[in-house]
Design an enzyme around this catalytic site. Structure first.
Site, short mmCIF file in Angstrom:
data_model
loop_
_atom_site.label_atom_id
_atom_site.label_comp_id
_atom_site.label_asym_id
_atom_site.label_seq_id
_atom_site.Cartn_x
_atom_site.Cartn_y
_atom_site.Cartn_z
N SER A 124 0.97 -1.39 0.08
CA SER A 124 0.24 0.45 -0.12
C SER A 124 1.12 1.39 0.29
CB SER A 124 -1.19 -0.30 0.89
OG SER A 124 -0.52 0.02 2.44
N LYS A 161 1.18 4.19 6.81
CA LYS A 161 0.43 5.27 5.75
C LYS A 161 0.74 6.57 6.14
CE LYS A 161 -2.76 2.53 4.41
NZ LYS A 161 -2.16 1.25 5.04
#
Lengths: 205, 205
Positions: A124, A161
């Site tokens: 990701s 993230k």
DNA sequence: CGTCTCTCCGAACGTTTGTATAGTCCGCGT
DNA sequence: ACGCGGACTATACAAACGTTCGGAGAGACG
């Protein structure tokens, strides 16, 4: 080797003493420390030795400053880490020792206090250069700047993230991949927490 | 963990500064060095911080002697490297010491024999997760597998590229970026050489 | 013998440095 | 409103420390 000249027995002993002091105390001895250790009654005696060691290229001194003695280090590759070779200009100088710009070393690069690492699973963050199986180095703590990469804990799972503050009590966790969508989370969510800021990445092929 | 009490932001900064000084100069700073670094006008200000750090158990001092500051080291992290914390299942166990899966360590991760590193400039390998300013760890030597990432020397310049053997005496140096085109090179080109295989990447933010 | 170098002494000088005293300012909790 | 701890200023002093000057003995070398 470099330009170091030979030492007498006494000079070598003084040099070794300085080295041992730095190793033990992480701090070089004073002129008088040296004098005391060798039963030299005058600081001048020790100072003379330092002058010699400096002239012969084994140490450097910073005049006027206490404990201003530095060892001139020679290539001790094992201890220091991996040498960083600079940009090359011509020929084969990348193999030359003279081109060493520094040494890669965990302690120096990342520090070690309050740092931990997590192995990343998933892609990701691939556009940020963080791939599956990479290790990220994390600075423990909950403060961060907008847009920084953090390790966040949600519902017992850790994710890496990029984080943005959407408004007073709402964060956006932004992946860096075309195959993932951002997540939104309330700042006061009971199972949400920032474990720390990502300060580095390590990958092994 | 020992008996260390929490620090304020300023105290932490002072502690970090001392640590960085020891790392750089192999010698702790003087009280006045600290004061100067933080724009404190009086040595007392810095001295106060040291007193605090000592009271809270982060440093020890030897009264009366210059640079008599010692860091109180915790669990020899320097030897071991950075702890790797595993996936978490529930609660906040990522902070728990029991979750340590291993330790990141240069020697262990990359070995140190015949390895060197080069700092990458440019983004020609960004899709491979190698970005501008990253360090690549290189295994010295000229052999490689097809498709591996190597450091190649061409006309005196070092580049990081993925390498493919097109035919008997022709290589393709393949970037991993939309903004770069592959280069082709004859195997017997006089100014061409493989410096080594890329075995790792290190990045610091 | 004279002249080096290495090792060291003794005393002194000036700077660097740790420490002390006394007080200010600010934010925080009660 | 009050006290308290953190952070800091200003001034001062004494110890620690680097450095200098002048000399001296011992061994090596020509």
């Amino acid at each position: 080797m470099t330009t170091k000249q030979d030492l007498t027995k006494k000079q070598r002993a003084v040099y070794e003493y300085i080295r041992s002091c730095i190793e033990e105390n992480k701090c070089p001895p004073t002129v008088r420390d040296i004098a005391d250790h060798f039963n030299i009654k005058s600081p001048k005696g020790a100072s003379d030795h330092l002058a010699m060691l400096e002239r012969k290229g084994w140490i450097t001194r910073t005049p006027g400053i206490s404990r201003g003695v530095h060892l001139v280090k020679e290539e001790e590759e094992g201890e220091e880490g991996i040498p960083i070779l600079g940009k090359v200009a011509a020929g084969h100088p990348i193999l030359a020792q003279e081109n060493v710009m520094g040494h890669l070393n965990f302690a120096q690069l990342f520090g070690l206090q309050d740092r931990f690492s997590v192995q990343v699973s998933g892609d990701s963050m691939e556009k940020a250069g963080i791939h599956d199986h990479d290790y990220v180095i994390v600075q423990r703590g909950s403060d961060f700047q907008d847009g920084e990469i953090v390790v966040a804990l949600m519902d017992g799972e850790a994710t890496v993230k990029r984080i943005y503050k959407e408004n007073a009590n709402r964060y956006r966790l932004q992946p860096e991949s075309d195959r993932h969508l951002p997540q939104y989370v309330e700042a006061d969510h009971p199972d949400f927490r920032i474990a720390g800021r990502v300060v580095g990445v390590v990958r092994r092929y």
